[in-house]
Design a protein around this motif. Structure first.
Motif, PDB file in Angstrom:
ATOM      1  N   GLU A  21       0.856  -1.183   0.000  1.00 29.09           N
ATOM      2  CA  GLU A  21       0.000   0.000   0.000  1.00 29.09           C
ATOM      3  C   GLU A  21       0.896   1.238   0.000  1.00 29.09           C
ATOM      4  N   PHE A  22       0.884   1.938  -1.118  1.00 30.76           N
ATOM      5  CA  PHE A  22       1.729   3.112  -1.301  1.00 30.76           C
ATOM      6  C   PHE A  22       1.011   4.363  -0.812  1.00 30.76           C
ATOM      7  N   LYS A  23       1.719   5.216  -0.064  1.00 32.45           N
ATOM      8  CA  LYS A  23       1.206   6.524   0.334  1.00 32.45           C
ATOM      9  C   LYS A  23       1.854   7.542  -0.612  1.00 32.45           C
ATOM     10  N   PRO A  24       1.088   7.976  -1.620  1.00 30.49           N
ATOM     11  CA  PRO A  24       1.682   8.869  -2.627  1.00 30.49           C
ATOM     12  C   PRO A  24       2.039  10.241  -2.063  1.00 30.49           C
ATOM     13  N   LEU A  25       3.066  10.817  -2.629  1.00 35.18           N
ATOM     14  CA  LEU A  25       3.360  12.225  -2.363  1.00 35.18           C
ATOM     15  C   LEU A  25       2.305  13.063  -3.085  1.00 35.18           C
ATOM     16  N   PRO A  26       2.093  14.299  -2.659  1.00 36.69           N
ATOM     17  CA  PRO A  26       1.080  15.143  -3.313  1.00 36.69           C
ATOM     18  C   PRO A  26       1.293  15.206  -4.834  1.00 36.69           C
ATOM     19  N   GLY A  27       0.195  14.990  -5.562  1.00 36.70           N
ATOM     20  CA  GLY A  27       0.231  15.057  -7.016  1.00 36.70           C
ATOM     21  C   GLY A  27       0.838  13.856  -7.711  1.00 36.70           C
ATOM     22  N   ARG A  28       1.223  12.818  -6.960  1.00 37.17           N
ATOM     23  CA  ARG A  28       1.890  11.656  -7.569  1.00 37.17           C
ATOM     24  C   ARG A  28       1.023  10.396  -7.617  1.00 37.17           C
ATOM     25  N   ARG A  29      -0.176  10.462  -7.046  1.00 35.45           N
ATOM     26  CA  ARG A  29      -1.028   9.269  -6.991  1.00 35.45           C
ATOM     27  C   ARG A  29      -1.274   8.702  -8.381  1.00 35.45           C
ATOM     28  N   TRP A  30      -1.523   9.565  -9.362  1.00 29.32           N
ATOM     29  CA  TRP A  30      -1.844   9.109 -10.717  1.00 29.32           C
ATOM     30  C   TRP A  30      -0.702   8.285 -11.304  1.00 29.32           C
ATOM     31  N   ILE A  31       0.534   8.604 -10.948  1.00 28.65           N
ATOM     32  CA  ILE A  31       1.675   7.828 -11.459  1.00 28.65           C
ATOM     33  C   ILE A  31       1.680   6.441 -10.832  1.00 28.65           C
ATOM     34  N   LEU A  32       1.504   6.396  -9.502  1.00 24.83           N
ATOM     35  CA  LEU A  32       1.512   5.105  -8.805  1.00 24.83           C
ATOM     36  C   LEU A  32       0.343   4.223  -9.236  1.00 24.83           C
ATOM     37  N   ALA A  33      -0.839   4.826  -9.359  1.00 24.87           N
ATOM     38  CA  ALA A  33      -2.037   4.052  -9.726  1.00 24.87           C
ATOM     39  C   ALA A  33      -2.067   3.723 -11.210  1.00 24.87           C
ATOM     40  N   GLY A  34      -1.365   4.508 -12.014  1.00 28.64           N
ATOM     41  CA  GLY A  34      -1.392   4.318 -13.465  1.00 28.64           C
ATOM     42  C   GLY A  34      -0.226   3.510 -13.977  1.00 28.64           C
ATOM     43  N   PRO A  35       0.769   4.159 -14.560  1.00 34.71           N
ATOM     44  CA  PRO A  35       1.848   3.419 -15.221  1.00 34.71           C
ATOM     45  C   PRO A  35       2.709   2.583 -14.282  1.00 34.71           C
ATOM     46  N   PHE A  36       2.822   2.980 -13.015  1.00 31.05           N
ATOM     47  CA  PHE A  36       3.672   2.257 -12.070  1.00 31.05           C
ATOM     48  C   PHE A  36       3.068   0.914 -11.643  1.00 31.05           C
ATOM     49  N   ALA A  37       1.758   0.875 -11.408  1.00 30.99           N
ATOM     50  CA  ALA A  37       1.096  -0.286 -10.800  1.00 30.99           C
ATOM     51  C   ALA A  37       1.318  -1.609 -11.540  1.00 30.99           C
ATOM     52  N   PRO A  38       1.142  -1.690 -12.866  1.00 32.27           N
ATOM     53  CA  PRO A  38       1.350  -2.997 -13.511  1.00 32.27           C
ATOM     54  C   PRO A  38       2.801  -3.463 -13.457  1.00 32.27           C
ATOM     55  N   LEU A  39       3.731  -2.526 -13.478  1.00 37.97           N
ATOM     56  CA  LEU A  39       5.141  -2.900 -13.372  1.00 37.97           C
ATOM     57  C   LEU A  39       5.449  -3.441 -11.976  1.00 37.97           C
ATOM     58  N   TRP A  40       4.910  -2.780 -10.948  1.00 43.16           N
ATOM     59  CA  TRP A  40       5.145  -3.238  -9.577  1.00 43.16           C
ATOM     60  C   TRP A  40       4.452  -4.574  -9.326  1.00 43.16           C
ATOM     61  N   ARG A  41       3.257  -4.751  -9.870  1.00 44.55           N
ATOM     62  CA  ARG A  41       2.549  -6.032  -9.714  1.00 44.55           C
ATOM     63  C   ARG A  41       3.399  -7.173 -10.277  1.00 44.55           C
ATOM     64  N   ARG A  42       4.023  -6.946 -11.423  1.00 46.42           N
ATOM     65  CA  ARG A  42       4.880  -7.971 -12.044  1.00 46.42           C
ATOM     66  C   ARG A  42       6.043  -8.330 -11.109  1.00 46.42           C
ATOM     67  N   TYR A  43       6.630  -7.314 -10.461  1.00 47.69           N
ATOM     68  CA  TYR A  43       7.711  -7.536  -9.501  1.00 47.69           C
ATOM     69  C   TYR A  43       7.208  -8.389  -8.328  1.00 47.69           C
ATOM     70  N   MET A  44       6.029  -8.033  -7.807  1.00 49.34           N
ATOM     71  CA  MET A  44       5.458  -8.762  -6.672  1.00 49.34           C
ATOM     72  C   MET A  44       5.118 -10.203  -7.029  1.00 49.34           C
ATOM     73  N   VAL A  45       4.542 -10.422  -8.202  1.00 46.47           N
ATOM     74  CA  VAL A  45       4.183 -11.786  -8.631  1.00 46.47           C
ATOM     75  C   VAL A  45       5.434 -12.661  -8.681  1.00 46.47           C
ATOM     76  N   ALA A  46       6.527 -12.129  -9.235  1.00 42.95           N
ATOM     77  CA  ALA A  46       7.773 -12.898  -9.330  1.00 42.95           C
ATOM     78  C   ALA A  46       8.335 -13.210  -7.938  1.00 42.95           C
ATOM     79  N   ALA A  47       8.337 -12.213  -7.050  1.00 42.90           N
ATOM     80  CA  ALA A  47       8.864 -12.426  -5.700  1.00 42.90           C
ATOM     81  C   ALA A  47       7.996 -13.407  -4.918  1.00 42.90           C
ATOM     82  N   LEU A  48       6.677 -13.286  -5.032  1.00 42.39           N
ATOM     83  CA  LEU A  48       5.787 -14.204  -4.327  1.00 42.39           C
ATOM     84  C   LEU A  48       5.976 -15.631  -4.833  1.00 42.39           C
ATOM     85  N   ALA A  49       6.151 -15.815  -6.123  1.00 37.73           N
ATOM     86  CA  ALA A  49       6.382 -17.160  -6.665  1.00 37.73           C
ATOM     87  C   ALA A  49       7.655 -17.758  -6.063  1.00 37.73           C
ATOM     88  N   ARG A  50       8.724 -16.960  -5.925  1.00 32.34           N
ATOM     89  CA  ARG A  50       9.954 -17.460  -5.311  1.00 32.34           C
ATOM     90  C   ARG A  50       9.735 -17.787  -3.834  1.00 32.34           C
TER      91      ARG A  50
END
Length: 170
Positions: A129-158
Motif C-alpha cells: 500500500e503506497f502513500k503517494p506524495l502530493p500530485g503523484r497518486r496518478w503515477i503510482l495508480a497508473g503506469p507504475f502499478a502494472p510494473l510493480w505487480r509484475r515484480y510482486m508476482v515474481a517475488a511471491l512465486a519465489r
C-alpha cells in the motif's frame, strides 16, 4: 525508537495485492516467510532492482519493532520496520526513506502478508500500500502499478517455491 505509523484511514493510498496458494499449512508457511533471506526472493525485475543485502537489522524479525535497511543492487536502500506481527497468520511492515525513484513518488509503503487456511494448505496474500506524495497518486495508480505487480508476482512465486522446498525437506 518506534517509527510513527505511516498510513491512516484518511489517506488516499494505492494498493497492489497478489496472492498464491501453497500446499503447506499456514503456520509453517508463516515460519518460513517471515525470516526469509530477502536476497533469495527479491531479484531484479526491470525496472526495479533486486535486494543484494540487508544492513543494520536490530533484532530477530519475530515481533513488532525491529528495523533493517534492505540494500538494492542499484546502490539504493530503504528503511524497514516491522509494525504488526500475529504469530502464524500475518505480519506488516513499513518502508520509508527510499533513496531511489520511489522517494519522488511515495512518502512510504505499508506491506502486509496474510497466511490464510486453504484446505490443507495456505493462500498467501501480499499487499503493498503506497502513500503517494502530493500530485503523484496518478503515477503510482497508473503506469507504475502494472510494473510493480509484475515484480510482486515474481517475488511471491519465489517465496512459495521456498515454502514448498522447505516442506519437502522436513
Amino acid at each position: 525508537m518506534r517509527t510513527p505509523i505511516l498510513i491512516s484511514s484518511t489517506d488516499d493510498t494505492v494498493s497492489i495485492t497478489v496472492q498464491q496458494r501453497s500446499s503447506v499449512a499456514p503456520s509453517k508457511a508463516f515460519r518460513i516467510i517471515v525470516p526469509i533471506d530477502l536476497t533469495s526472493v527479491f531479484h531484479r525485475v526491470a525496472p526495479f532492482p533486486g535486494v543484494k543485502s540487508v544492513a543494520n537489522q536490530t533484532e530477530e524479525w519475530d515481533h513488532v519493532g525491529p528495523t533493517r535497511n534492505p540494500q538494492f543492487d542499484d546502490g539504493s536502500q530503504v528503511d524497514e520496520q516491522l509494525t504488526e506481527y500475529t504469530e502464524g497468520s500475518s505480519f506488516a511492515y513499513q518502508l520509508t526513506g527510499f533513496t531511489n525513484v520511489l522517494s519522488r513518488l511515495a512518502a512510504g509503503v505499508r506491506g502486509e502478508w496474510n497466511f490464510n487456511p486453504d484446505g490443507d494448505g495456505t493462500l498467501l496474500r501480499w499487499t503493498y500500500e503506497f502513500k503517494p506524495l502530493p500530485g503523484r497518486r496518478w503515477i503510482l495508480a497508473g503506469p507504475f502499478a502494472p510494473l510493480w505487480r509484475r515484480y510482486m508476482v515474481a517475488a511471491l512465486a519465489r517465496c512459495v517455491r521456498a515454502v514448498e522446498a522447505a516442506q519437502g525437506n522436513s
